[in-house]
Design an enzyme around this catalytic site. Sequence first.
Site, PDB file in Angstrom:
ATOM      1  N   ARG A  91      -1.407  -6.250   4.015  1.00  0.00           N
ATOM      2  CA  ARG A  91      -2.035  -5.028   3.496  1.00  0.00           C
ATOM      3  C   ARG A  91      -3.404  -5.367   2.906  1.00  0.00           C
ATOM      4  O   ARG A  91      -3.526  -5.791   1.771  1.00  0.00           O
ATOM      5  CB  ARG A  91      -1.127  -4.398   2.434  1.00  0.00           C
ATOM      6  CG  ARG A  91      -1.395  -2.911   2.191  1.00  0.00           C
ATOM      7  CD  ARG A  91      -0.405  -2.350   1.196  1.00  0.00           C
ATOM      8  NE  ARG A  91       0.961  -2.450   1.681  1.00  0.00           N
ATOM      9  CZ  ARG A  91       1.542  -1.556   2.489  1.00  0.00           C
ATOM     10  NH1 ARG A  91       0.879  -0.502   2.887  1.00  0.00           N
ATOM     11  NH2 ARG A  91       2.798  -1.730   2.872  1.00  0.00           N
ATOM     12  N   GLU A 107       5.727  -3.221  10.297  1.00  0.00           N
ATOM     13  CA  GLU A 107       4.939  -2.327  11.159  1.00  0.00           C
ATOM     14  C   GLU A 107       3.688  -3.022  11.703  1.00  0.00           C
ATOM     15  O   GLU A 107       2.952  -3.685  10.965  1.00  0.00           O
ATOM     16  CB  GLU A 107       4.512  -1.083  10.375  1.00  0.00           C
ATOM     17  CG  GLU A 107       3.699  -0.102  11.203  1.00  0.00           C
ATOM     18  CD  GLU A 107       3.036   0.971  10.356  1.00  0.00           C
ATOM     19  OE1 GLU A 107       2.031   1.532  10.827  1.00  0.00           O
ATOM     20  OE2 GLU A 107       3.501   1.239   9.223  1.00  0.00           O
ATOM     21  N   ARG A 120      -2.330  -8.153  11.605  1.00  0.00           N
ATOM     22  CA  ARG A 120      -0.873  -8.278  11.578  1.00  0.00           C
ATOM     23  C   ARG A 120      -0.369  -8.998  12.831  1.00  0.00           C
ATOM     24  O   ARG A 120       0.642  -9.697  12.784  1.00  0.00           O
ATOM     25  CB  ARG A 120      -0.223  -6.908  11.430  1.00  0.00           C
ATOM     26  CG  ARG A 120      -0.494  -6.281  10.062  1.00  0.00           C
ATOM     27  CD  ARG A 120       0.360  -5.059   9.813  1.00  0.00           C
ATOM     28  NE  ARG A 120       0.089  -4.509   8.475  1.00  0.00           N
ATOM     29  CZ  ARG A 120       0.827  -3.590   7.871  1.00  0.00           C
ATOM     30  NH1 ARG A 120       1.892  -3.110   8.495  1.00  0.00           N
ATOM     31  NH2 ARG A 120       0.525  -3.145   6.675  1.00  0.00           N
ATOM     32  N   ARG A 147      -9.502   0.813   3.863  1.00  0.00           N
ATOM     33  CA  ARG A 147      -8.571   1.651   3.112  1.00  0.00           C
ATOM     34  C   ARG A 147      -8.409   1.114   1.696  1.00  0.00           C
ATOM     35  O   ARG A 147      -8.239  -0.087   1.496  1.00  0.00           O
ATOM     36  CB  ARG A 147      -7.200   1.693   3.805  1.00  0.00           C
ATOM     37  CG  ARG A 147      -7.238   2.277   5.206  1.00  0.00           C
ATOM     38  CD  ARG A 147      -5.884   2.291   5.864  1.00  0.00           C
ATOM     39  NE  ARG A 147      -5.984   2.702   7.263  1.00  0.00           N
ATOM     40  CZ  ARG A 147      -4.973   2.757   8.113  1.00  0.00           C
ATOM     41  NH1 ARG A 147      -3.751   2.437   7.691  1.00  0.00           N
ATOM     42  NH2 ARG A 147      -5.162   3.123   9.357  1.00  0.00           N
ATOM     43  N   SER A 167       1.570   2.237  15.067  1.00  0.00           N
ATOM     44  CA  SER A 167       2.132   3.563  14.847  1.00  0.00           C
ATOM     45  C   SER A 167       1.517   4.488  15.880  1.00  0.00           C
ATOM     46  O   SER A 167       0.290   4.611  15.960  1.00  0.00           O
ATOM     47  CB  SER A 167       1.806   4.039  13.427  1.00  0.00           C
ATOM     48  OG  SER A 167       2.487   5.223  13.109  1.00  0.00           O
TER      49      SER A 167
END
Length: 423
Positions: A276, A348, A390, A261, A351
Amino acid sequence: MLEMRYIRENADKVREYLKNRNSDFDLDSLLKFDEDRRNLLQEVEMLKKERNESSALIGKYKQEGKDPAELLARMQTVSAKIKELDQKVAEIDEKQLELAYTIPNKLSDTTPVGKDEDDNVEVRKWGTPREFDFEIKSHDELGVELGILDFERGAKLGGSRFTVYKNAAARLERALIAFMIDVHTGEHGFEEIFTPQLVRREMMVGTGQLPKFADDAYKIEGDEMYLIPTAEVTLTNLHNSEILDEEELPKYYCGYTACFRKEAGSGGRDLKGLIRQHQFNKVEMVKIVKPETSYDELEKMVNCAEKILQKLELPYRVLALCSGDLGFSAAKTYDLEVWVPSQGKYREISSCSNTEDFQARRAMIKYREKETGKSHFVHTLNGSGLAVGRTLLAIMENYQQDDGTIKVPEVLVPYMGGMTVIK
């Protein structure tokens, strides 16, 4: 993608949910395209009727010995006009479809209405954040001091937001992938799939990444191929343009892939550490189910993600995302957030979303009823099970010890070759 008939017949309802999503989608333009298209099609049908009637008359004229020249000339004019209008319809279809691909999904009735992440609703918490009797360090500090994370060489190789994992960190990343897949396949009934990580454009369109989020995707120059941002793209599109038998459902897939990403909208957030990254590993869960079961399946999917965190004994909370914080394709989403001690807050890590038939319409995935033979769009669900990097950073921070070492969670010791402490 939403059915155009639904949008036309529920325009006020659509405006309301777009407002609740903070969406700037131009609904009036889409409705105008639809109106123009239907008017043109009506005109085409009238002209085709006239052409058919003229054709019948020409045959009759010939039988009666009358001159059909005037009718033939009119038919040529009508045929040319039909061709012209068909071209206009095709042009409108293309523009309408392009615009329709950028309208977000409608909301589930159970999605809370809110403006942004501050309005997300906490559903439950699990575990109690550890109290440290020494000064805690962030995972990036620990990683550098232990020599297991190399941010400088990651930046040298790929630029910012890339990291080199070394020794115990590399093994821990690999261990987590294997552990997550083993749990999901062995305890939760998922089928393990390993897919390509480079896909054709229509696969990205099918799950909603394109055309809306083109700026966040890595495209192969000179080709309509993209690096996947998540295995949701490949696992869902396994059945692109297929009609499944009712008995085949539900389908549970999970798989590990690297994800890519650009993080185009992230600004200067989370520049340090692993939160990130432009490239990261993730174990993804995807379900393809009948519509009437999809919300039960969503709850089960959330529980599957929670089970990973519980086995790792990492404190977390579950949030129901509000309308203003919901992803483009989702009708309802739960986020799982893991406790990050150095930041003193939950972040987070998973999801889980029900897209209802939004992706199925884009990817043309249906199932056929056994009794009636009728076909219907499936519902598709996706969820992180979990984001591996993460999870690794959460372990590093929550399991750190006062001597700068990191204890290995008990369930991971067999995957780490018996290693109990990262030194």
